[in-house]
Design a protein around this motif. Structure first.
Motif, PDB file in Angstrom:
ATOM      1  N   TYR A   1     -12.988 -23.898   8.168  1.00 50.15           N
ATOM      2  CA  TYR A   1     -14.061 -23.387   9.030  1.00 50.15           C
ATOM      3  C   TYR A   1     -15.336 -23.122   8.244  1.00 50.15           C
ATOM      4  O   TYR A   1     -16.389 -22.937   8.825  1.00 50.15           O
ATOM      5  N   GLU A   2     -15.248 -23.053   6.919  1.00 48.31           N
ATOM      6  CA  GLU A   2     -16.414 -22.823   6.074  1.00 48.31           C
ATOM      7  C   GLU A   2     -16.949 -24.179   5.619  1.00 48.31           C
ATOM      8  O   GLU A   2     -16.346 -24.834   4.774  1.00 48.31           O
TER       9      GLU A   2
ATOM     10  N   GLU B   1      -6.965 -17.430   8.143  1.00 47.02           N
ATOM     11  CA  GLU B   1      -7.913 -17.254   9.245  1.00 47.02           C
ATOM     12  C   GLU B   1      -9.136 -18.152   9.104  1.00 47.02           C
ATOM     13  O   GLU B   1      -9.881 -18.339  10.060  1.00 47.02           O
ATOM     14  N   THR B   2      -9.337 -18.726   7.917  1.00 50.71           N
ATOM     15  CA  THR B   2     -10.486 -19.610   7.706  1.00 50.71           C
ATOM     16  C   THR B   2     -10.098 -21.081   7.706  1.00 50.71           C
ATOM     17  O   THR B   2     -10.929 -21.931   7.417  1.00 50.71           O
ATOM     18  N   LEU B   3      -8.828 -21.368   7.996  1.00 47.92           N
ATOM     19  CA  LEU B   3      -8.354 -22.755   8.022  1.00 47.92           C
ATOM     20  C   LEU B   3      -8.022 -23.160   9.449  1.00 47.92           C
ATOM     21  O   LEU B   3      -7.365 -22.422  10.175  1.00 47.92           O
ATOM     22  N   ARG B   4      -8.458 -24.340   9.829  1.00 50.45           N
ATOM     23  CA  ARG B   4      -8.299 -24.845  11.193  1.00 50.45           C
ATOM     24  C   ARG B   4      -6.938 -25.525  11.363  1.00 50.45           C
ATOM     25  O   ARG B   4      -6.503 -26.288  10.521  1.00 50.45           O
ATOM     26  N   CYS B   5      -6.298 -25.263  12.500  1.00 52.25           N
ATOM     27  CA  CYS B   5      -5.074 -25.977  12.849  1.00 52.25           C
ATOM     28  C   CYS B   5      -5.459 -27.403  13.233  1.00 52.25           C
ATOM     29  O   CYS B   5      -6.316 -27.611  14.087  1.00 52.25           O
ATOM     30  N   LEU B   6      -4.825 -28.375  12.611  1.00 53.82           N
ATOM     31  CA  LEU B   6      -5.175 -29.768  12.865  1.00 53.82           C
ATOM     32  C   LEU B   6      -4.597 -30.284  14.175  1.00 53.82           C
ATOM     33  O   LEU B   6      -5.064 -31.279  14.708  1.00 53.82           O
ATOM     34  N   THR B   7      -3.588 -29.610  14.703  1.00 52.50           N
ATOM     35  CA  THR B   7      -2.971 -30.047  15.949  1.00 52.50           C
ATOM     36  C   THR B   7      -3.743 -29.547  17.154  1.00 52.50           C
ATOM     37  O   THR B   7      -4.089 -30.316  18.044  1.00 52.50           O
ATOM     38  N   CYS B   8      -4.032 -28.243  17.186  1.00 55.69           N
ATOM     39  CA  CYS B   8      -4.717 -27.693  18.362  1.00 55.69           C
ATOM     40  C   CYS B   8      -6.229 -27.657  18.185  1.00 55.69           C
ATOM     41  O   CYS B   8      -6.953 -27.590  19.155  1.00 55.69           O
ATOM     42  N   GLN B   9      -6.723 -27.646  16.966  1.00 52.27           N
ATOM     43  CA  GLN B   9      -8.128 -27.792  16.596  1.00 52.27           C
ATOM     44  C   GLN B   9      -9.054 -26.670  17.070  1.00 52.27           C
ATOM     45  O   GLN B   9     -10.209 -26.655  16.724  1.00 52.27           O
ATOM     46  N   SER B  10      -8.582 -25.754  17.876  1.00 54.20           N
ATOM     47  CA  SER B  10      -9.472 -24.680  18.300  1.00 54.20           C
ATOM     48  C   SER B  10      -8.994 -23.326  17.786  1.00 54.20           C
ATOM     49  O   SER B  10      -9.596 -22.319  18.082  1.00 54.20           O
ATOM     50  N   GLN B  11      -7.923 -23.321  17.024  1.00 56.92           N
ATOM     51  CA  GLN B  11      -7.374 -22.084  16.496  1.00 56.92           C
ATOM     52  C   GLN B  11      -7.226 -22.184  14.982  1.00 56.92           C
ATOM     53  O   GLN B  11      -7.070 -23.275  14.435  1.00 56.92           O
ATOM     54  N   SER B  12      -7.226 -21.027  14.360  1.00 58.66           N
ATOM     55  CA  SER B  12      -6.923 -21.022  12.933  1.00 58.66           C
ATOM     56  C   SER B  12      -5.413 -21.165  12.771  1.00 58.66           C
ATOM     57  O   SER B  12      -4.653 -20.963  13.725  1.00 58.66           O
ATOM     58  N   ILE B  13      -4.979 -21.477  11.560  1.00 56.98           N
ATOM     59  CA  ILE B  13      -3.535 -21.610  11.355  1.00 56.98           C
ATOM     60  C   ILE B  13      -2.841 -20.252  11.474  1.00 56.98           C
ATOM     61  O   ILE B  13      -1.644 -20.193  11.723  1.00 56.98           O
ATOM     62  N   ALA B  14      -3.595 -19.167  11.315  1.00 59.27           N
ATOM     63  CA  ALA B  14      -3.012 -17.837  11.480  1.00 59.27           C
ATOM     64  C   ALA B  14      -2.671 -17.565  12.947  1.00 59.27           C
ATOM     65  O   ALA B  14      -1.733 -16.831  13.232  1.00 59.27           O
ATOM     66  N   ASP B  15      -3.416 -18.152  13.870  1.00 62.06           N
ATOM     67  CA  ASP B  15      -3.230 -17.886  15.297  1.00 62.06           C
ATOM     68  C   ASP B  15      -2.386 -18.930  16.014  1.00 62.06           C
ATOM     69  O   ASP B  15      -1.917 -18.684  17.113  1.00 62.06           O
ATOM     70  N   SER B  16      -2.217 -20.093  15.432  1.00 63.59           N
ATOM     71  CA  SER B  16      -1.571 -21.207  16.110  1.00 63.59           C
ATOM     72  C   SER B  16      -0.050 -21.163  15.962  1.00 63.59           C
ATOM     73  O   SER B  16       0.477 -20.771  14.924  1.00 63.59           O
TER      74      SER B  16
ATOM     75  N   ILE C   1      -6.425 -23.156  -3.199  1.00 59.17           N
ATOM     76  CA  ILE C   1      -5.589 -23.613  -2.093  1.00 59.17           C
ATOM     77  C   ILE C   1      -6.446 -24.277  -1.026  1.00 59.17           C
ATOM     78  O   ILE C   1      -6.080 -25.327  -0.483  1.00 59.17           O
ATOM     79  N   ARG C   2      -7.615 -23.694  -0.732  1.00 63.37           N
ATOM     80  CA  ARG C   2      -8.529 -24.293   0.246  1.00 63.37           C
ATOM     81  C   ARG C   2      -8.941 -25.696  -0.205  1.00 63.37           C
ATOM     82  O   ARG C   2      -8.923 -26.639   0.563  1.00 63.37           O
ATOM     83  N   ILE C   3      -9.291 -25.825  -1.475  1.00 59.40           N
ATOM     84  CA  ILE C   3      -9.701 -27.127  -2.007  1.00 59.40           C
ATOM     85  C   ILE C   3      -8.554 -28.122  -1.906  1.00 59.40           C
ATOM     86  O   ILE C   3      -8.753 -29.275  -1.505  1.00 59.40           O
ATOM     87  N   TRP C   4      -7.332 -27.688  -2.234  1.00 61.58           N
ATOM     88  CA  TRP C   4      -6.175 -28.578  -2.135  1.00 61.58           C
ATOM     89  C   TRP C   4      -5.957 -29.038  -0.695  1.00 61.58           C
ATOM     90  O   TRP C   4      -5.717 -30.216  -0.442  1.00 61.58           O
TER      91      TRP C   4
ATOM     92  N   HIS D   1       3.064 -21.830   5.555  1.00 61.15           N
ATOM     93  CA  HIS D   1       4.094 -21.816   4.516  1.00 61.15           C
ATOM     94  C   HIS D   1       3.490 -22.224   3.174  1.00 61.15           C
ATOM     95  O   HIS D   1       3.729 -21.562   2.149  1.00 61.15           O
ATOM     96  N   GLN D   2       2.710 -23.308   3.169  1.00 55.35           N
ATOM     97  CA  GLN D   2       2.088 -23.767   1.926  1.00 55.35           C
ATOM     98  C   GLN D   2       1.157 -22.710   1.348  1.00 55.35           C
ATOM     99  O   GLN D   2       1.155 -22.464   0.137  1.00 55.35           O
ATOM    100  N   VAL D   3       0.353 -22.090   2.216  1.00 51.59           N
ATOM    101  CA  VAL D   3      -0.576 -21.055   1.739  1.00 51.59           C
ATOM    102  C   VAL D   3       0.207 -19.905   1.117  1.00 51.59           C
ATOM    103  O   VAL D   3      -0.105 -19.450   0.012  1.00 51.59           O
TER     104      VAL D   3
END
Length: 134
Positions: free
Chosen positions: A100-101, A46-61, A86-89, A71-73
């Motif tokens: 998002y942070e 929920e704190t990581l941004r989807c790089l394709t849609c850019q307005s959603q987190s990867i949890a929502d996209s 994982i965030r740093i990676w 999958h990686q997470v």
């Protein structure tokens, strides 16, 4: 001439047909068996941004890229890695924009300093203006 035009159109459409042909990653839409690990993964996603849609987190996209990142997470959480590792990676791999942070670094410190500087300049202007009247 029509045959040539049809052939050119078919060749131009080939890259579009090649996209999205791979199945989703196994843990893109499947949760981890351990509820504590899944909760950690969900909180991080929920704190990581989807790089394709850019307005959603990867949890929502539903974008394939977001599925790969989910999958990686999940596999890294299942392997015992800490969410911050994982965030740093992911930030090293995709850049600071994926999180998002915000992180203060040599290239981003002006983004944090400029608003503070503007507030200080505005306060100085108001103070000088109202001091003269009193």
């Amino acid at each position: 001439m029509r045959l040539l035009a049809g052939l050119l159109m078919a060749l131009a459409a080939l890259p579009l047909a090649a996209q999205q042909t791979l199945p989703p990653a196994p843990y893109a839409y499947r949760q981890l068996e351990d509820p504590a690990q899944e909760a950690q993964a969900q909180e991080l996603m929920e704190t990581l941004r989807c790089l394709t849609c850019q307005s959603q987190s990867i949890a929502d996209s539903d974008a394939p890229m977001a599925g790969d990142m989910r999958h990686q997470v999940r596999i890294r959480i299942a392997a015992g890695e800490e969410p911050e590792e994982i965030r740093i990676w992911l930030m090293e791999r995709y850049g600071d924009y994926v999180s998002y942070e915000p992180v203060m670094s040599a290239s981003t410190w002006p983004l944090f300093a400029i608003p503070l500087l503007l507030v200080l300049v505005a306060a100085a202007i108001f103070w000088r203006r109202f001091r003269k009247r009193a």
